[in-house]
Design a protein around this motif. Structure first.
Motif, short mmCIF file in Angstrom:
data_model
loop_
_atom_site.label_atom_id
_atom_site.label_comp_id
_atom_site.label_asym_id
_atom_site.label_seq_id
_atom_site.Cartn_x
_atom_site.Cartn_y
_atom_site.Cartn_z
N PRO A 1 0.80 -1.43 0.04
CA PRO A 1 0.01 0.02 -0.14
C PRO A 1 0.89 1.36 -0.02
N LEU A 2 0.75 1.93 -1.16
CA LEU A 2 1.60 3.23 -1.16
C LEU A 2 0.73 4.40 -0.84
N PHE A 3 1.69 5.37 -0.08
CA PHE A 3 0.55 6.46 0.49
C PHE A 3 1.54 7.69 -0.01
N GLY A 4 0.93 8.59 -0.56
CA GLY A 4 1.34 9.83 -0.98
C GLY A 4 1.77 10.62 0.26
N LEU A 5 2.89 11.54 0.24
CA LEU A 5 3.13 12.36 1.37
C LEU A 5 3.81 13.62 0.91
N TYR A 6 4.14 14.26 1.69
CA TYR A 6 4.93 15.88 1.70
C TYR A 6 5.81 16.18 2.81
N GLY A 7 7.07 16.92 2.42
CA GLY A 7 8.02 17.35 3.12
C GLY A 7 9.16 18.13 2.63
N SER A 8 9.83 18.59 3.08
CA SER A 8 11.06 19.32 2.79
C SER A 8 11.96 19.48 4.01
N SER A 9 13.03 19.91 3.57
CA SER A 9 14.24 19.90 4.74
C SER A 9 13.70 20.93 5.78
N GLU A 10 13.06 22.04 5.03
CA GLU A 10 12.50 23.19 6.09
C GLU A 10 11.57 22.74 7.03
N VAL A 11 10.81 22.04 6.63
CA VAL A 11 9.59 21.62 7.52
C VAL A 11 9.80 20.13 7.81
N GLN A 12 10.67 19.32 7.42
CA GLN A 12 10.73 17.92 7.61
C GLN A 12 10.11 17.19 6.78
N ALA A 13 10.61 15.86 6.43
CA ALA A 13 9.80 15.17 5.77
C ALA A 13 8.91 14.56 6.85
N LEU A 14 7.79 13.69 5.78
CA LEU A 14 6.66 13.26 6.62
C LEU A 14 5.92 14.34 7.39
N PHE A 15 6.02 15.72 6.75
CA PHE A 15 5.36 16.79 7.25
C PHE A 15 3.66 16.27 7.24
N SER A 16 3.48 15.67 6.12
CA SER A 16 2.04 15.15 5.92
C SER A 16 1.93 13.91 5.01
N ILE A 17 0.69 13.45 5.28
CA ILE A 17 0.82 11.83 4.65
C ILE A 17 -0.81 11.65 4.36
N ALA A 18 -1.18 10.69 3.30
CA ALA A 18 -2.25 10.44 3.06
C ALA A 18 -2.82 9.41 4.13
N ARG A 19 -4.20 9.31 4.46
CA ARG A 19 -4.76 8.51 5.33
C ARG A 19 -5.32 7.32 4.53
N ALA A 20 -5.57 6.25 5.26
CA ALA A 20 -6.00 4.81 4.55
C ALA A 20 -7.77 5.08 4.36
#
Length: 524
Positions: free
Chosen positions: A309-328
């Motif tokens: 199960p692949l989940f899209g996410l978002y992040g950057s060095s400035e706010v850190q990775a895994l700042f957000s992620i999709a939900r099941a």
């Protein structure tokens, strides 16, 4: 909450917790053993003259020592500068000069990477602050700097001084994409790292009894480090790969019944390609992925059918990775998009219209701005760049284009520099690329915008199948499917796209594609 609750050490001290904390190269490391290793490393660093405010560059592949160095530096009030293992001499010299590192901890060699040869091309006068190297795996690297051996703690060192209590001091520097002058250094404190790690553990509902992580991303990047620290904060066991290879990743995922892993689309593609089993990973719950390569939607569909199960996410060095992620609970099409739901309940996301400067309504694309406890302190020794990156009310200007979904989640669409202003509208390249890839004869496609006779026009690059497509047929199909301003003015066939390696995977060089487009148009 006390300052100690925002320290890195507080993550290791969490209860309840599984043991071992880490498994590296088949060797388990308990939390008590890791804490003792941190103390020994702190004593060793202090014996090398490292104290409050000093910078230690860490140029290592993934290993428990990497994390011990970070925690030990935090113990002393020192700073770790993370060096990308893909870097070569000019990039290493730039980071050492910019950070002012006094000490570099470095591998002697690793597989095809000859760290010693790369350092031999760094002139000592380029990095005047660097005093010595600490080498893993051997006593010294021949060259310009004095060497000590890092991984030999048989000599007793005086205990490290009492732990530094200021959790808001800089502790970790990430490199981030920069200009022709080289990348900037993003500064994080113990507070930003630890609070975000706890947010990740809580948002993912991680349990030390049920969950485990395969850490296959490089620790030198925020994607690898954030996922690692999140599972440390959860008290869950972490299986480490020194560097990504599909075969050992496949083995660990199956043998140890791993529940979570994070990586690029290409990493998961390679893992799936090694097994014919219809559902090879029945214990996997979440695989957070970053889409760096074309064809990621097709990959996600295949992975879903095979129980990965692949989940899209978002992040950057400035706010850190895994700042957000999709939900099941998200629909599959939404779940695989970049963006998702912020990990921290205190995080705020807004979108600003890049034309008017006003905040955009939901569903309207613009630049993503973020305020969150995970936000960086600033760019190291670069107050001008820091001021430009942060709004007056404290939001980080991400330089990314996206839109609010209206339900608390958001969608990442593209980098601001990649977004195309066509016909007066903001267009994400992926929209046109997906249509091209659906055409007969097209194996892969990339599009960029260039100035053509005073107007911004879309130019497409296509990798053909064994039966190349006809330009007229492609154009006719796209005119049936897309608004006229989105139809490429030129379609060029190529054997491959220009790419570059990053800490997290291979990325398309869109700037090079734009240059190629202008060169071909000029030649016409």
């Amino acid at each position: 909450m006390s300052a100690n609750q925002f320290s890195l050490q507080s993550l290791i001290d969490v209860e309840p917790a599984a043991d071992p904390a880490f498994v590296f190269d088949g060797t388990p490391v308990s939390r008590a053993e890791f804490s003792a290793q941190v103390e020994r490393t702190a004593a060793w660093l202090a014996a090398q003259g490292i104290g409050k405010g000093d910078v230690v560059a860490v140029w290592l592949v993934n290993r428990v020592e990497w994390l011990a160095l970070l925690f030990a530096a935090a113990r002393l009030g020192a700073v770790v500068a993370a060096v990308n293992t893909r870097y070569r001499s000019a990039e290493v010299a730039h980071l050492l000069k910019l950070s002012g590192a006094k000490l570099m901890v470095v591998e002697a060699a690793f597989r095809a990477i000859d760290f010693a040869a790369i350092l031999a091309d760094v002139a000592r006068n380029e990095v005047p602050a660097l005093q010595r190297l600490a080498v893993v795996g051997t006593d010294e690297i021949p060259g310009q700097w004095p060497c000590v051996r890092f991984d030999a703690f048989d000599k007793p060192y005086p205990p490290a001084p009492p732990a530094q209590g200021d959790v808001d001091l800089p502790v970790l520097l990430y490199t981030t994409s920069g200009t022709t002058k080289g990348p900037k250094l993003v500064v994080h404190s113990q507070r930003t790292l630890a609070t975000h790690a706890v947010s990740v553990a809580r948002a993912l509902n991680l349990s030390p009894q049920r969950h485990s992580l395969l850490a296959m991303l490089p620790f030198c990047g925020t994607f690898g480090m954030t996922s690692l620290l999140g599972f440390v904060a959860a008290g869950a066991t972490i299986h480490m790969l020194d560097a990504f290879e599909a075969a050992p990743a496949l083995e660990i995922l199956g043998k140890h019944k791993i529940t979570h892993s994070f990586g690029s689309d290409e990493m998961f593609r390679r893992i799936l390609a090694l097994t014919d089993a219809p559902r090879p990973f029945p214990h996997l719950e979440i695989c957070g992925f970053a889409a760096f390569q074309p064809g990621w939607r097709e990959l996600a569909a295949e992975a879903e059918a095979r129980g990965l199960p692949l989940f899209g996410l978002y992040g950057s060095s400035e706010v850190q990775a895994l700042f957000s992620i999709a939900r099941a609970s998200d629909a599959f099409a939404d779940r695989i998009e970049g963006g998702g739901w912020p990990m921290s309940p205190e995080a705020l996301v807004r979108v600003r219209n890049i034309e008017t400067g006003e905040l955009a309504a939901q569903g309207v694309s613009g630049e993503i701005e973020i305020s969150a406890p995970s936000r960086f302190l600033g760019y190291f020794n670069n107050p001008g760049a820091t001021r430009e990156a942060i709004t007056a009310d404290g939001f980080f200007r991400t330089g990314d284009i996206g839109r609010l979904r209206g339900d608390g989640a958001f969608v990442y669409e593209t980098r601001a520099g990649d977004a195309m202003r066509l016909g007066g509208f903001l267009v994400a390249p992926g929209e046109i690329e997906d249509e091209l890839k659906a055409c007969t004869g097209v194996a892969d496609a990339q599009v960029v915008a260039v100035d053509l006779k005073g107007s911004a026009r879309c130019i497409a690059f296509v990798i053909p199948t064994s039966e190349p497509p006809q330009h007229e047929q492609l154009t006719a199909r796209l005119r049936d499917r897309l608004a006229g301003y989105k139809v490429p003015a030129r379609i060029y066939l190529v054997d491959a796209f220009p790419v570059t390696d990053s800490a997290n995977g291979v990325k398309i060089q869109r700037a090079r594609l734009r240059a190629m487009a202008m060169e071909r148009i000029a030649a016409e």
